[in-house]
Design an enzyme around this catalytic site. Structure first.
Site, short mmCIF file in Angstrom:
data_model
loop_
_atom_site.label_atom_id
_atom_site.label_comp_id
_atom_site.label_asym_id
_atom_site.label_seq_id
_atom_site.Cartn_x
_atom_site.Cartn_y
_atom_site.Cartn_z
N LEU A 132 40.28 73.87 13.24
CA LEU A 132 41.39 72.98 13.55
C LEU A 132 40.91 71.55 13.74
CD1 LEU A 132 44.38 72.45 14.30
CD2 LEU A 132 43.80 73.10 16.67
N SER A 137 40.98 63.75 14.80
CA SER A 137 42.08 64.43 15.50
C SER A 137 41.51 65.56 16.35
CB SER A 137 43.11 64.97 14.50
OG SER A 137 42.53 65.87 13.59
N ARG A 249 42.66 80.32 25.44
CA ARG A 249 42.47 79.66 26.74
C ARG A 249 42.18 80.66 27.85
NH1 ARG A 249 47.30 75.53 25.00
NH2 ARG A 249 45.90 74.12 23.88
N ARG A 274 15.11 83.25 50.62
CA ARG A 274 14.46 81.96 50.78
C ARG A 274 14.46 81.53 52.24
NH1 ARG A 274 10.88 78.02 49.12
NH2 ARG A 274 11.80 75.93 49.22
N GLN A 343 22.52 73.97 43.09
CA GLN A 343 22.15 73.14 44.25
C GLN A 343 21.51 73.98 45.35
OE1 GLN A 343 22.47 69.91 44.19
NE2 GLN A 343 21.86 69.41 46.28
N GLU A 370 39.33 74.47 23.33
CA GLU A 370 40.60 75.19 23.44
C GLU A 370 41.68 74.33 24.09
OE1 GLU A 370 39.76 77.19 21.55
OE2 GLU A 370 38.94 79.09 22.22
#
Length: 386
Positions: A132, A137, A249, A274, A343, A370
């Site tokens: 598409l 476009s 979607r 940790r 993070q 999408e």
């Protein structure tokens, strides 16, 4: 990065049949995708054999009718893609793209077209690409300029399609072309095989993520396509393309969800193992608050995605609206989950060996394709004002 078990939150609300499908997809992801995904990403390898192995489980034509495909619901498809994406979002996303084309042929194709194309596509002996987007476009998809001029029983196609996943490898291209007036009513859809004279491909574009699938420009130079290759009536191509994206979607949101779920679970385990300042990271309230937000974002995303999938299954008139909402919310929030997981890992999260950075690179594009999330906001906003 190790294999995983399906959590109770992922199973909630699913029938026994759907839970069995979910577990099948999880096992496939753990065995066939996870051990290789980082290598595929680094080497830009397109794992065609793995797609065909997935097709043997029914992943090649998930919502194609049962005479050729699996006949699954949109909800079941979402559940499968979510599990596949826990191992490799980019590979899961190409399953989505391929299934989108199969679904368009199944719904809009003639019986002759269904018999001609679906057996090879559903088995993934042939792969399909959706064409598409053009250089001029993107979000304004109805302004596409690739032309198909009618000459007797053929169309002569000229133009270029950009950012096409699978291009150069896929055997079948579902191409939106201009056959008439400007705007959406002048667009039709053609099925163009790879080996048609005049079809050519650009380089495999270097990308931030989605490296396990090629992305190329597809060029059409006086390509002669039989009129019998047109999908549906002339002038309804934009409608066909948008119908494909409604399910796409939900699919891409599901891919974001699966990737984020994997990174969240890895982050939880890391906070327990940790130690800093003589205690596990998990003991710090700030970390607990981060995990709480991440878990809430994942659950909210899953609810929105599955609600949208059910709406499409039930042919709810608001199904497209729910799809836009789910895509918008899930791709934003799930990317935030992955970023927060990185993070929490600190410098280790930035290393390729940790793998979270791969998920971050793969999920970033979900907010663009999408239909960009800005377009999703536009669609939802318009619906609010009706």
């Amino acid at each position: 990065m190790r294999g995983r078990r399906v959590s109770t939150l992922e199973q909630r609300g699913l029938s026994e049949e759907l839970r069995a499908i979910q577990e099948m997809a999880r096992r496939f992801a753990e065995k066939e995708l996870l051990p290789h995904a980082s290598e595929w990403d680094a080497e830009k390898h397109f794992p065609v054999g793995v797609y065909r192995a997935g097709a043997e489980l029914g992943f090649g034509g998930m919502y194609v009718r049962e005479d050729f495909g699996s006949g699954l619901s949109r909800l079941a498809t979402s559940v499968i893609l979510e599990q596949l994406a826990t191992a490799c979002p980019a590979t899961s996303a190409f399953f989505s793209i391929h299934n989108m084309v199969c679904g368009m042929i199944d719904v809009y194709g003639s019986e002759a077209q269904r018999h001609k194309y679906l057996p090879q596509l559903v088995s993934m002996q042939q792969l399909a690409s959706y064409c598409l987007t053009e250089g001029g476009s993107g979000s304004d998809a109805a302004a596409l300029r690739t032309t198909a001029r009618r000459e007797g029983d053929e169309y002569v196609v000229n133009g270029e399609k950009h950012f096409i996943s699978g291009a150069g490898i896929s055997e079948i291209y579902c191409v939106m072309v201009r056959t008439g007036e400007s705007g959406p009513k002048g667009i039709s859809t053609l099925i163009i095989p790879k080996d048609t004279p005049g079809v050519s491909f650009g380089r495999n574009e270097p990308k931030m993520g989605w490296n396990t699938q090629p992305t190329r420009v597809v060029t059409f130079s006086d390509v002669r396509v039989p009129v019998e290759n047109r999908l549906g009536a002339e002038g309804i191509g934009f409608q066909i393309a948008m119908k494909g994206l409604e399910g796409g979607r939900i699919n891409i949101a599901s891919c974001s969800l699966g990737g984020a779920q994997q990174c969240f679970e890895q982050a939880v385990q890391y906070t327990k193992a940790r130690f800093q300042f003589d205690q596990p990271l998990a003991h710090f309230q700030d970390i607990q608050f981060k995990l709480a937000t991440m878990a809430t974002q994942l659950t909210a995303s899953r609810l929105m995605i599955r609600n949208a999938a059910l709406a499409l299954d039930e042919r709810d008139p608001d199904g497209p609206l729910y799809s836009s909402m789910a895509k918008l919310a899930a791709t934003e929030d799930c990317y935030a989950v992955v970023d927060q997981a990185l993070q929490i890992h600190g410098g280790w999260g930035y290393m390729r060996e940790c793998q979270i950075e791969r998920y971050s690179r793969d999920l970033r594009v979900h907010r663009i394709l999408e239909g960009t999330n800005e377009i999703m906001k536009m669609l939802v906003g318009r619906a609010c004002l009706k």
